[in-house]
Design a protein around this motif. Structure first.
Motif, short mmCIF file in Angstrom:
data_model
loop_
_atom_site.label_atom_id
_atom_site.label_comp_id
_atom_site.label_asym_id
_atom_site.label_seq_id
_atom_site.Cartn_x
_atom_site.Cartn_y
_atom_site.Cartn_z
N LYS A 42 76.47 -15.93 36.51
CA LYS A 42 75.32 -16.46 37.26
C LYS A 42 74.15 -15.48 37.19
CE LYS A 42 77.95 -19.28 40.45
NZ LYS A 42 78.49 -19.41 41.81
N CYS A 43 74.45 -14.20 37.31
CA CYS A 43 73.41 -13.17 37.20
C CYS A 43 72.77 -13.21 35.82
CB CYS A 43 73.99 -11.78 37.47
SG CYS A 43 74.51 -11.51 39.17
N PHE A 44 73.59 -13.38 34.77
CA PHE A 44 73.06 -13.48 33.42
C PHE A 44 72.08 -14.64 33.31
CE2 PHE A 44 73.09 -15.80 29.47
CZ PHE A 44 72.54 -14.86 28.61
N LEU A 46 70.30 -16.04 35.63
CA LEU A 46 69.07 -15.71 36.35
C LEU A 46 68.18 -14.80 35.50
CD1 LEU A 46 70.48 -15.02 39.92
CD2 LEU A 46 68.93 -16.87 39.27
N VAL A 47 68.79 -13.79 34.89
CA VAL A 47 68.04 -12.85 34.05
C VAL A 47 67.49 -13.55 32.82
CG1 VAL A 47 68.25 -10.78 32.61
CG2 VAL A 47 69.28 -10.82 34.89
N ASN A 48 68.29 -14.38 32.18
CA ASN A 48 67.85 -15.11 30.99
C ASN A 48 66.67 -16.01 31.33
OD1 ASN A 48 67.96 -15.91 28.29
ND2 ASN A 48 69.35 -17.58 28.73
N ASN A 49 66.71 -16.64 32.49
CA ASN A 49 65.62 -17.48 32.93
C ASN A 49 64.35 -16.66 33.18
OD1 ASN A 49 64.63 -19.98 33.53
ND2 ASN A 49 66.10 -20.39 35.15
N GLU A 50 64.51 -15.50 33.80
CA GLU A 50 63.37 -14.62 34.06
C GLU A 50 62.74 -14.13 32.76
OE1 GLU A 50 62.38 -10.32 36.20
OE2 GLU A 50 64.31 -11.27 36.56
N VAL A 51 63.57 -13.71 31.83
CA VAL A 51 63.07 -13.21 30.54
C VAL A 51 62.32 -14.32 29.81
CG1 VAL A 51 63.80 -12.43 28.25
CG2 VAL A 51 64.77 -11.37 30.28
N GLU A 120 71.60 -23.43 30.93
CA GLU A 120 72.62 -22.64 31.62
C GLU A 120 73.72 -22.33 30.59
OE1 GLU A 120 73.33 -21.79 35.12
OE2 GLU A 120 71.17 -22.03 35.33
N LEU A 121 74.11 -21.08 30.50
CA LEU A 121 75.12 -20.67 29.53
C LEU A 121 76.40 -20.23 30.24
CD1 LEU A 121 72.85 -18.62 27.12
CD2 LEU A 121 73.64 -20.96 26.84
N ALA A 122 77.52 -20.45 29.57
CA ALA A 122 78.82 -20.01 30.08
C ALA A 122 79.18 -18.70 29.38
CB ALA A 122 79.88 -21.07 29.79
N ILE A 140 71.38 -7.89 34.71
CA ILE A 140 72.60 -8.38 35.37
C ILE A 140 73.04 -7.39 36.44
CG2 ILE A 140 75.05 -8.86 35.04
CD1 ILE A 140 74.27 -9.94 32.23
N ALA A 141 73.01 -6.10 36.13
CA ALA A 141 73.38 -5.08 37.12
C ALA A 141 72.46 -5.15 38.32
CB ALA A 141 73.34 -3.69 36.48
N ARG A 142 71.17 -5.33 38.08
CA ARG A 142 70.21 -5.46 39.19
C ARG A 142 70.57 -6.64 40.09
NH1 ARG A 142 64.67 -8.14 37.75
NH2 ARG A 142 66.19 -9.78 37.47
N GLU A 143 70.78 -7.81 39.49
CA GLU A 143 71.10 -9.01 40.26
C GLU A 143 72.44 -8.86 40.99
OE1 GLU A 143 69.24 -11.64 40.89
OE2 GLU A 143 67.61 -10.92 39.61
N TYR A 144 73.42 -8.27 40.33
CA TYR A 144 74.74 -8.09 40.93
C TYR A 144 74.65 -7.21 42.18
CZ TYR A 144 79.62 -6.69 41.45
OH TYR A 144 80.88 -6.44 41.95
N TYR A 145 73.92 -6.10 42.08
CA TYR A 145 73.79 -5.20 43.22
C TYR A 145 72.95 -5.82 44.34
CZ TYR A 145 76.20 -1.39 40.90
OH TYR A 145 77.15 -0.61 40.29
#
Length: 183
Positions: A42-44, A46-51, A120-122, A140-145
């Motif tokens: 899920k974090c990935f 979010l990041v992919n969408n932001e990028v 959305e990717l799996a 991903i680390a940013r979103e996870y934390y």
């Protein structure tokens, strides 16, 4: 580029080495590892969408026939973030008006160039990006934390993510001026 490879790298940054090893060895995940893995995916996304929406847009071109000069966004292959241009079948610009769910263009067939939202990717998905895996892993680390409410750690990864993206943007925008002769 594989989502799984990026998640494995992000596991190092988020201190989930056992999950990273399990993914690398294609082992069966226990319940806790499976939850963490789902969270990282899920974090990935979010990041992919932001990028894709702010830094490296996904630009698509599609030829569509209009119905009463109307093109429904749902008829396009990807979700539309922004219409860049609309041209007729001869390549001439067409005046258009964009609405929430459709586009009005005064031509029978139009070529629509638009910025698309990534799908959305799996974890087992493959995708293409010009950015290195490490940038996605930082995000991903940013979103996870942030999800774990560990804001100090999230700020560290936020800074790495933004700094690396700005460096990559500078490299792309470098211009080379040709040598000039003295008169």
């Amino acid at each position: 580029m594989s989502v799984k490879d990026i998640i494995i790298l992000a596991c190092e940054f988020t201190e989930n080495q056992s999950l990273g090893q399990a993914l690398e060895n294609n082992s069966v995940l226990d319940e806790e590892q499976s939850e963490i893995c789902d969270s990282l995916v899920k974090c990935f996304n979010l990041v992919n969408n932001e990028v894709a929406s702010e830094y490296v847009p996904i630009v698509k071109w599609q030829r569509v026939s209009t119905t009463n000069f109307k093109v429904e966004y749902s008829s396009l292959s990807s979700k539309v973030l922004h219409i860049i241009s609309v041209r007729d079948s001869l390549g001439r610009k067409v005046k258009f008006k964009a609405y929430d769910s459709y586009l009005m263009a005064f031509a029978n067939t139009v070529d629509i160039i638009y910025q698309a939202e990534p799908a959305e990717l799996a974890i087992d998905s493959e995708f293409y990006s010009t950015l290195p895996n490490r940038i996605y892993a930082y995000g991903i680390a940013r979103e996870y934390y942030f999800q774990q409410t560990l804001f100090d750690e999230a700020d560290i990864w936020e800074e790495r993510f933004k700094n690396t993206l700005s460096i990559m943007a500078r490299k792309r925008s470098e211009t080379h001026i040709p040598k000039r002769r003295w008169l």
